[in-house]
Design a protein around this motif. Structure first.
Motif, PDB file in Angstrom:
ATOM      1  N   ARG A  75      65.271  35.454  60.385  1.00 47.36           N
ATOM      2  CA  ARG A  75      66.113  36.642  60.204  1.00 47.36           C
ATOM      3  C   ARG A  75      65.408  37.754  59.440  1.00 47.36           C
ATOM      4  NH1 ARG A  75      70.724  33.892  57.157  1.00 47.36           N
ATOM      5  NH2 ARG A  75      68.881  32.911  56.348  1.00 47.36           N
ATOM      6  N   MET A  76      64.269  37.450  58.859  1.00 44.95           N
ATOM      7  CA  MET A  76      63.534  38.454  58.088  1.00 44.95           C
ATOM      8  C   MET A  76      62.778  39.353  59.053  1.00 44.95           C
ATOM      9  SD  MET A  76      60.734  37.898  55.078  1.00 44.95           S
ATOM     10  CE  MET A  76      61.858  36.920  54.115  1.00 44.95           C
ATOM     11  N   HIS A  77      63.040  40.642  58.957  1.00 44.56           N
ATOM     12  CA  HIS A  77      62.398  41.600  59.847  1.00 44.56           C
ATOM     13  C   HIS A  77      61.624  42.611  59.022  1.00 44.56           C
ATOM     14  CE1 HIS A  77      64.516  40.049  63.303  1.00 44.56           C
ATOM     15  NE2 HIS A  77      65.640  40.113  62.623  1.00 44.56           N
ATOM     16  N   VAL A  78      60.711  43.265  59.686  1.00 44.60           N
ATOM     17  CA  VAL A  78      59.909  44.286  59.025  1.00 44.60           C
ATOM     18  C   VAL A  78      60.795  45.459  58.594  1.00 44.60           C
ATOM     19  CG1 VAL A  78      57.887  45.764  59.260  1.00 44.60           C
ATOM     20  CG2 VAL A  78      57.980  43.591  60.449  1.00 44.60           C
ATOM     21  N   ILE A  79      61.950  45.600  59.241  1.00 46.02           N
ATOM     22  CA  ILE A  79      62.880  46.668  58.883  1.00 46.02           C
ATOM     23  C   ILE A  79      63.249  46.577  57.400  1.00 46.02           C
ATOM     24  CG2 ILE A  79      65.185  47.592  59.328  1.00 46.02           C
ATOM     25  CD1 ILE A  79      64.854  46.359  62.196  1.00 46.02           C
ATOM     26  N   ASP A  80      63.322  45.353  56.896  1.00 42.86           N
ATOM     27  CA  ASP A  80      63.636  45.144  55.488  1.00 42.86           C
ATOM     28  C   ASP A  80      62.465  45.499  54.590  1.00 42.86           C
ATOM     29  OD1 ASP A  80      66.037  44.120  56.424  1.00 42.86           O
ATOM     30  OD2 ASP A  80      65.291  42.067  56.417  1.00 42.86           O
ATOM     31  N   ASN A  81      61.377  45.967  55.182  1.00 38.56           N
ATOM     32  CA  ASN A  81      60.165  46.345  54.465  1.00 38.56           C
ATOM     33  C   ASN A  81      59.519  45.147  53.788  1.00 38.56           C
ATOM     34  OD1 ASN A  81      58.220  48.184  53.838  1.00 38.56           O
ATOM     35  ND2 ASN A  81      59.254  48.980  52.045  1.00 38.56           N
ATOM     36  N   ALA A  82      59.671  43.984  54.390  1.00 38.21           N
ATOM     37  CA  ALA A  82      59.063  42.794  53.804  1.00 38.21           C
ATOM     38  C   ALA A  82      58.742  41.778  54.890  1.00 38.21           C
ATOM     39  CB  ALA A  82      60.016  42.169  52.789  1.00 38.21           C
ATOM     40  N   LEU A  83      57.626  41.120  54.735  1.00 39.38           N
ATOM     41  CA  LEU A  83      57.281  40.003  55.605  1.00 39.38           C
ATOM     42  C   LEU A  83      57.317  38.702  54.823  1.00 39.38           C
ATOM     43  CD1 LEU A  83      54.409  41.541  57.702  1.00 39.38           C
ATOM     44  CD2 LEU A  83      56.691  40.940  58.460  1.00 39.38           C
ATOM     45  N   GLY A  84      57.583  38.812  53.554  1.00 35.20           N
ATOM     46  CA  GLY A  84      57.714  37.649  52.702  1.00 35.20           C
ATOM     47  C   GLY A  84      58.590  37.998  51.520  1.00 35.20           C
ATOM     48  N   GLN A  85      59.245  37.007  50.962  1.00 35.82           N
ATOM     49  CA  GLN A  85      60.062  37.221  49.772  1.00 35.82           C
ATOM     50  C   GLN A  85      59.916  36.022  48.857  1.00 35.82           C
ATOM     51  OE1 GLN A  85      64.100  37.730  51.109  1.00 35.82           O
ATOM     52  NE2 GLN A  85      63.917  39.944  51.146  1.00 35.82           N
ATOM     53  N   HIS A  86      59.971  36.304  47.594  1.00 33.22           N
ATOM     54  CA  HIS A  86      60.000  35.234  46.607  1.00 33.22           C
ATOM     55  C   HIS A  86      61.361  35.310  45.926  1.00 33.22           C
ATOM     56  CE1 HIS A  86      58.817  38.886  44.564  1.00 33.22           C
ATOM     57  NE2 HIS A  86      59.355  38.371  43.489  1.00 33.22           N
ATOM     58  N   LYS A 100      64.261  27.333  40.058  1.00 30.15           N
ATOM     59  CA  LYS A 100      63.467  26.966  41.221  1.00 30.15           C
ATOM     60  C   LYS A 100      62.846  28.227  41.806  1.00 30.15           C
ATOM     61  CE  LYS A 100      65.946  22.886  42.627  1.00 30.15           C
ATOM     62  NZ  LYS A 100      66.534  22.162  43.754  1.00 30.15           N
ATOM     63  N   ASN A 101      61.619  28.081  42.272  1.00 33.15           N
ATOM     64  CA  ASN A 101      60.920  29.169  42.953  1.00 33.15           C
ATOM     65  C   ASN A 101      60.940  28.875  44.446  1.00 33.15           C
ATOM     66  OD1 ASN A 101      60.032  30.541  40.557  1.00 33.15           O
ATOM     67  ND2 ASN A 101      58.564  28.895  40.276  1.00 33.15           N
ATOM     68  N   GLU A 102      61.351  29.873  45.220  1.00 28.85           N
ATOM     69  CA  GLU A 102      61.387  29.727  46.665  1.00 28.85           C
ATOM     70  C   GLU A 102      60.633  30.887  47.303  1.00 28.85           C
ATOM     71  OE1 GLU A 102      65.472  29.535  47.871  1.00 28.85           O
ATOM     72  OE2 GLU A 102      65.793  27.605  46.886  1.00 28.85           O
ATOM     73  N   ILE A 103      59.954  30.596  48.405  1.00 26.12           N
ATOM     74  CA  ILE A 103      59.209  31.626  49.141  1.00 26.12           C
ATOM     75  C   ILE A 103      59.669  31.592  50.588  1.00 26.12           C
ATOM     76  CG2 ILE A 103      56.936  32.317  49.995  1.00 26.12           C
ATOM     77  CD1 ILE A 103      55.741  31.231  47.399  1.00 26.12           C
ATOM     78  N   LYS A 104      60.023  32.781  51.099  1.00 22.20           N
ATOM     79  CA  LYS A 104      60.372  32.934  52.514  1.00 22.20           C
ATOM     80  C   LYS A 104      59.301  33.803  53.161  1.00 22.20           C
ATOM     81  CE  LYS A 104      64.487  34.815  52.005  1.00 22.20           C
ATOM     82  NZ  LYS A 104      65.833  35.324  52.335  1.00 22.20           N
ATOM     83  N   VAL A 105      58.900  33.423  54.363  1.00 19.69           N
ATOM     84  CA  VAL A 105      57.893  34.173  55.105  1.00 19.69           C
ATOM     85  C   VAL A 105      58.482  34.476  56.480  1.00 19.69           C
ATOM     86  CG1 VAL A 105      55.584  34.059  56.118  1.00 19.69           C
ATOM     87  CG2 VAL A 105      55.994  33.089  53.865  1.00 19.69           C
ATOM     88  N   SER A 106      58.282  35.684  56.946  1.00 20.94           N
ATOM     89  CA  SER A 106      58.807  36.079  58.249  1.00 20.94           C
ATOM     90  C   SER A 106      58.198  35.234  59.367  1.00 20.94           C
ATOM     91  CB  SER A 106      58.515  37.556  58.502  1.00 20.94           C
ATOM     92  OG  SER A 106      58.928  37.915  59.798  1.00 20.94           O
ATOM     93  N   ALA A 107      59.037  34.850  60.310  1.00 21.77           N
ATOM     94  CA  ALA A 107      58.571  34.049  61.449  1.00 21.77           C
ATOM     95  C   ALA A 107      57.614  34.837  62.343  1.00 21.77           C
ATOM     96  CB  ALA A 107      59.769  33.554  62.261  1.00 21.77           C
ATOM     97  N   ILE A 108      57.576  36.152  62.204  1.00 28.21           N
ATOM     98  CA  ILE A 108      56.631  36.976  62.964  1.00 28.21           C
ATOM     99  C   ILE A 108      55.196  36.507  62.718  1.00 28.21           C
ATOM    100  CG2 ILE A 108      55.641  39.307  63.119  1.00 28.21           C
ATOM    101  CD1 ILE A 108      58.433  40.372  62.438  1.00 28.21           C
ATOM    102  N   LEU A 109      54.938  36.012  61.502  1.00 25.61           N
ATOM    103  CA  LEU A 109      53.578  35.621  61.128  1.00 25.61           C
ATOM    104  C   LEU A 109      53.096  34.367  61.849  1.00 25.61           C
ATOM    105  CD1 LEU A 109      53.890  36.591  57.418  1.00 25.61           C
ATOM    106  CD2 LEU A 109      52.347  37.609  59.059  1.00 25.61           C
ATOM    107  N   LYS A 110      53.989  33.676  62.541  1.00 27.39           N
ATOM    108  CA  LYS A 110      53.548  32.533  63.346  1.00 27.39           C
ATOM    109  C   LYS A 110      52.650  32.991  64.486  1.00 27.39           C
ATOM    110  CE  LYS A 110      57.530  29.470  62.801  1.00 27.39           C
ATOM    111  NZ  LYS A 110      58.621  28.786  63.530  1.00 27.39           N
TER     112      LYS A 110
END
Length: 163
Positions: A75-86, A100-110
């Motif tokens: 669901r993470m898109h470049v529109i949100d100005n991010a390809l990753g979030q911590h 807890k530390n969590e990292i999300k990475v956009s599926a586009i990077l696959k």
């Protein structure tokens, strides 16, 4: 120049060069020369991404807090100005506060070359130590990935081409 929304912070001369490559339809060929097309990188699952992130963290940031979760977010898109979030998640469990530390990475990077995925993971790992994008943050990114700034530009070029 509005088509170059990913390159807003860069110099006018660089934006003109990219515009010329786009106009001549040569940006894709230029990126293929830098990153020859090959099979997708092996990091395609959340488990593989977690292992990849943990290996980088172990190599460069042993003393930082643990990362409890790393995953691809569709669901993470470049529109949100991010390809990753911590995220720093705090939960009360009984009388204790658990962080807890969590990292999300956009599926586009696959679908993009592995060095670009590495750049995003390095960026998010650096947030474990430095919360803001300051000089120390970028020095840490360059320590973990010496070509960090070039990879960031290349990622922005891939996104420009994709649009």
């Amino acid at each position: 120049m509005s088509a170059l929304k990913y390159l807003n912070g860069y110099s006018q001369s660089l934006q003109q060069q990219v515009s010329q490559l786009l106009a001549a339809q040569r940006l894709g060929a230029w990126l293929e020369q830098r990153y020859p097309p090959q099979e997708q990188h092996p990091i395609q699952t959340d488990a593989a991404l977690y292992d990849y992130t943990q290996a980088l963290k172990q190599q460069f940031m042993r003393s930082s807090g643990p990362v409890s979760k790393v995953f691809f977010d569709t669901r993470m898109h470049v529109i949100d100005n991010a390809l990753g979030q911590h995220q720093f998640v705090s939960r009360v469990q009984g009388s204790k506060l658990k962080r807890k530390n969590e990292i999300k990475v956009s599926a586009i990077l696959k679908t993009l070359p592995e060095p670009l995925l590495r750049m995003v993971v390095v960026h998010e790992l650096a947030h474990l130590r430095e919360k803001d994008h300051n000089k120390a943050f970028y020095q840490l990114c360059q320590h973990m990935e010496p070509d960090y700034h070039q990879l960031e530009l290349d990622l922005r070029l891939f996104l420009t081409l994709r649009d």
